[in-house]
Write an enzyme that holds these catalytic residues in place. Structure first.
Site, PDB file in Angstrom:
ATOM      1  N   TYR A 153       0.795  -1.124   0.031  1.00 42.71           N
ATOM      2  CA  TYR A 153       0.053  -0.051   0.008  1.00 42.71           C
ATOM      3  C   TYR A 153       1.135   1.106   0.025  1.00 42.71           C
ATOM      4  O   TYR A 153       0.709   2.140  -0.838  1.00 42.71           O
ATOM      5  CB  TYR A 153      -1.072  -0.156   1.164  1.00 42.71           C
ATOM      6  CG  TYR A 153      -2.009   1.130   1.472  1.00 42.71           C
ATOM      7  CD1 TYR A 153      -3.051   1.341   0.570  1.00 42.71           C
ATOM      8  CD2 TYR A 153      -1.704   2.145   2.405  1.00 42.71           C
ATOM      9  CE1 TYR A 153      -3.929   2.275   0.795  1.00 42.71           C
ATOM     10  CE2 TYR A 153      -2.588   3.114   2.447  1.00 42.71           C
ATOM     11  CZ  TYR A 153      -3.736   3.060   1.636  1.00 42.71           C
ATOM     12  OH  TYR A 153      -4.646   4.177   1.810  1.00 42.71           O
ATOM     13  N   LYS A 157       0.993   4.196  -2.935  1.00 44.66           N
ATOM     14  CA  LYS A 157       0.744   5.598  -2.604  1.00 44.66           C
ATOM     15  C   LYS A 157       1.991   6.467  -2.727  1.00 44.66           C
ATOM     16  O   LYS A 157       1.381   7.745  -3.221  1.00 44.66           O
ATOM     17  CB  LYS A 157       0.095   5.687  -0.895  1.00 44.66           C
ATOM     18  CG  LYS A 157      -1.226   4.868  -0.848  1.00 44.66           C
ATOM     19  CD  LYS A 157      -2.539   5.394  -1.844  1.00 44.66           C
ATOM     20  CE  LYS A 157      -3.841   4.947  -1.225  1.00 44.66           C
ATOM     21  NZ  LYS A 157      -4.736   5.460  -2.237  1.00 44.66           N
TER      22      LYS A 157
HETATM   23  P1  NAP Z   1     -13.334   2.518   1.143  1.00 47.01           P
HETATM   24  O1  NAP Z   1     -14.461   2.708   2.340  1.00 47.01           O
HETATM   25  O2  NAP Z   1     -13.113   1.014   1.312  1.00 47.01           O
HETATM   26  O3  NAP Z   1     -14.182   2.695  -0.283  1.00 47.01           O
HETATM   27  C1  NAP Z   1     -13.390   2.238  -1.238  1.00 47.01           C
HETATM   28  C2  NAP Z   1     -14.208   2.782  -2.565  1.00 47.01           C
HETATM   29  O4  NAP Z   1     -13.254   2.334  -3.628  1.00 47.01           O
HETATM   30  C3  NAP Z   1     -15.475   1.781  -2.797  1.00 47.01           C
HETATM   31  O5  NAP Z   1     -16.369   2.941  -3.361  1.00 47.01           O
HETATM   32  C4  NAP Z   1     -15.185   0.677  -3.644  1.00 47.01           C
HETATM   33  O6  NAP Z   1     -16.383   0.122  -4.262  1.00 47.01           O
HETATM   34  C5  NAP Z   1     -13.965   1.419  -4.558  1.00 47.01           C
HETATM   35  N1  NAP Z   1     -13.132   0.432  -5.327  1.00 47.01           N
HETATM   36  C6  NAP Z   1     -12.145  -0.351  -4.599  1.00 47.01           C
HETATM   37  N2  NAP Z   1     -11.706  -1.277  -5.321  1.00 47.01           N
HETATM   38  C7  NAP Z   1     -11.989  -0.638  -6.712  1.00 47.01           C
HETATM   39  C8  NAP Z   1     -11.632  -1.035  -7.932  1.00 47.01           C
HETATM   40  N3  NAP Z   1     -10.965  -2.064  -8.362  1.00 47.01           N
HETATM   41  N4  NAP Z   1     -12.357  -0.347  -9.057  1.00 47.01           N
HETATM   42  C9  NAP Z   1     -13.421   0.549  -8.867  1.00 47.01           C
HETATM   43  N5  NAP Z   1     -13.506   0.990  -7.480  1.00 47.01           N
HETATM   44  C10 NAP Z   1     -13.032   0.203  -6.348  1.00 47.01           C
HETATM   45  O7  NAP Z   1     -12.256   3.287   1.224  1.00 47.01           O
HETATM   46  P2  NAP Z   1     -11.863   4.579   1.786  1.00 47.01           P
HETATM   47  O8  NAP Z   1     -11.287   4.585   3.132  1.00 47.01           O
HETATM   48  O9  NAP Z   1     -13.135   5.543   1.550  1.00 47.01           O
HETATM   49  O10 NAP Z   1     -10.682   5.211   1.020  1.00 47.01           O
HETATM   50  C11 NAP Z   1     -10.763   5.973  -0.150  1.00 47.01           C
HETATM   51  C12 NAP Z   1      -9.289   6.221  -0.593  1.00 47.01           C
HETATM   52  O11 NAP Z   1      -8.523   7.236   0.228  1.00 47.01           O
HETATM   53  C13 NAP Z   1      -8.400   5.233  -0.799  1.00 47.01           C
HETATM   54  O12 NAP Z   1      -7.427   5.524  -2.103  1.00 47.01           O
HETATM   55  C14 NAP Z   1      -7.607   5.214   0.468  1.00 47.01           C
HETATM   56  O13 NAP Z   1      -6.352   4.193   0.030  1.00 47.01           O
HETATM   57  C15 NAP Z   1      -7.518   6.556   0.556  1.00 47.01           C
HETATM   58  N6  NAP Z   1      -7.049   6.591   2.155  1.00 47.01           N
HETATM   59  C16 NAP Z   1      -7.819   6.289   3.142  1.00 47.01           C
HETATM   60  C17 NAP Z   1      -7.732   6.886   4.558  1.00 47.01           C
HETATM   61  C18 NAP Z   1      -8.322   6.190   5.558  1.00 47.01           C
HETATM   62  O14 NAP Z   1      -8.028   6.352   6.930  1.00 47.01           O
HETATM   63  N7  NAP Z   1      -9.752   5.728   5.285  1.00 47.01           N
HETATM   64  C19 NAP Z   1      -6.450   7.219   4.808  1.00 47.01           C
HETATM   65  C20 NAP Z   1      -5.485   7.741   3.786  1.00 47.01           C
HETATM   66  C21 NAP Z   1      -5.938   7.430   2.371  1.00 47.01           C
HETATM   67  P3  NAP Z   1     -16.203  -1.247  -4.573  1.00 47.01           P
HETATM   68  O15 NAP Z   1     -15.926  -2.079  -3.692  1.00 47.01           O
HETATM   69  O16 NAP Z   1     -17.878  -1.366  -5.194  1.00 47.01           O
HETATM   70  O17 NAP Z   1     -15.428  -1.441  -6.006  1.00 47.01           O
END
Ligand code: NAP
Length: 192
Positions: A153, A157
């Site tokens: 990851y 990133k």
């Molecule tokens: P999440 O709640 O798990 O949501 C992930 C989203 O991405 C869902 O809409 C999922 O829908 C979609 N997705 C996953 N794999 C996909 C694929 N192969 N093709 C198309 N869509 C896909 O994640 P989140 O926490 O909101 O994270 C969003 C972003 O922020 C990510 O890039 C994550 O790395 C980043 N981030 C998160 C955090 C944190 O603490 N949460 C911190 C820093 C950065 P489907 O499953 O239907 O595809």
């Protein structure tokens, strides 16, 4: 309120979590939003819940270049030319280094890094022609700092930051901006 009226924003991973909140803000600002996720039903219901009209949900795996190209064509014919792209879709497959499987490495790099490349390549020809485009890539503080148990990851990133800076250098003179954000911990399905 209508700062983005007439613009089309494509948000990957816009069906849940951070992406859903981003889609909501863009819709509030007047954009028509294409919510893209693998689960098309969830994408459609998230799009239907957005404020305003003209949004749509689209099923697509961002790791698949052909599916991305077809989806961008569908979005542009149904909603209009994409002028805002948010590469937010992401997954984790965490484990300590010695237990990481090849598929854990490949899936995380394919979705988080290659996915962004696929989308950028698919939307930028139109953005360059119109000399109008904004790309935001969702990286992570982990891409800057590293994190034990997340080498796949963190690599994806960090790679996204190099991709962002290079796209910005290549396309800024053509009217296309490319930036990244690097959030810290946010409670979503990913972190639960
Ligand atoms: P999440 O709640 O798990 O949501 C992930 C989203 O991405 C869902 O809409 C999922 O829908 C979609 N997705 C996953 N794999 C996909 C694929 N192969 N093709 C198309 N869509 C896909 O994640 P989140 O926490 O909101 O994270 C969003 C972003 O922020 C990510 O890039 C994550 O790395 C980043 N981030 C998160 C955090 C944190 O603490 N949460 C911190 C820093 C950065 P489907 O499953 O239907 O595809």
């Amino acid at each position: 309120m209508s700062e983005l009226a007439g613009q089309v924003a494509l948000v990957t991973g816009g069906s849940r979590g951070i992406g859903q909140a981003i889609a909501h803000e863009l819709a509030e600002a007047g954009a028509r939003v294409a919510v893209v996720a693998r689960n098309g039903e969830r994408a459609a219901s998230a799009a239907a819940e957005l404020p305003g009209v003209g949004h749509g949900g689209f099923s697509c795996d961002v790791a698949d270049p052909e599916a991305v190209s077809e989806t961008v064509s569908r979005v542009e014919s149904e909603l209009g030319p994409v002028s805002i792209l948010v590469n937010n879709a992401g997954i984790t497959r965490d484990n300590i280094l010695l237990r990481l499987k090849d598929e854990d490495w490949e899936q995380v790099l394919d979705v988080n890094l290659r996915g962004a490349f696929n989308l950028i390549r698919a939307v930028t020809r139109g953005m360059m022609k119109r000399r109008d485009g904004v790309i935001v890539n969702v990286s992570s503080v982990v891409g800057l700092m590293g994190n034990a148990g997340q080498v796949n990851y963190a690599a994806a990133k960090a790679g996204l930051l190099g991709l962002t800076k290079s796209v910005a250098r290549e396309l800024s003179s053509r009217g296309v901006r490319c930036n990244a954000v690097a959030p810290g911990y946010i409670a979503t399905d990913m972190t639960s």
